[in-house]
Motif scaffolding. Sequence first.
Motif, mmCIF file in Angstrom:
data_model
loop_
_atom_site.group_PDB
_atom_site.id
_atom_site.type_symbol
_atom_site.label_atom_id
_atom_site.label_comp_id
_atom_site.label_asym_id
_atom_site.label_seq_id
_atom_site.Cartn_x
_atom_site.Cartn_y
_atom_site.Cartn_z
ATOM 1 N N ARG A 45 -21.465 3.564 20.414
ATOM 2 C CA ARG A 45 -22.558 4.036 20.734
ATOM 3 C C ARG A 45 -23.089 2.776 19.220
ATOM 4 O O ARG A 45 -23.967 1.555 20.141
ATOM 5 N N SER A 49 -25.643 -0.485 21.166
ATOM 6 C CA SER A 49 -26.980 -1.346 20.407
ATOM 7 C C SER A 49 -26.873 -2.443 20.037
ATOM 8 O O SER A 49 -27.919 -3.200 20.174
ATOM 9 N N SER A 53 -29.505 -5.399 22.003
ATOM 10 C CA SER A 53 -29.767 -6.675 21.260
ATOM 11 C C SER A 53 -29.807 -7.542 21.759
ATOM 12 O O SER A 53 -31.004 -8.220 21.019
#
Length: 63
Positions: A45, A49, A53
């Motif tokens: 995760r 992420s 980003s």
Amino acid sequence: MSAYNWQKSSYSTEGANCVNIAAAPDGTLRLRESDDPGVILAATRVGLSALLSSIKELDIAGA
């Protein structure tokens, strides 16, 4: 290989190329492209992420 509950973005239309995502029993994520569902990538995760980003930053810089 266990069966995953694949999901796609609500922004994807029928017939459109998209990335599917599923949660694995070990807590990691699985990603695949709808055009080639046999190739599956694993990601944490945190890793996913960070990737998203970075992509968002590139999109803003290119605007």
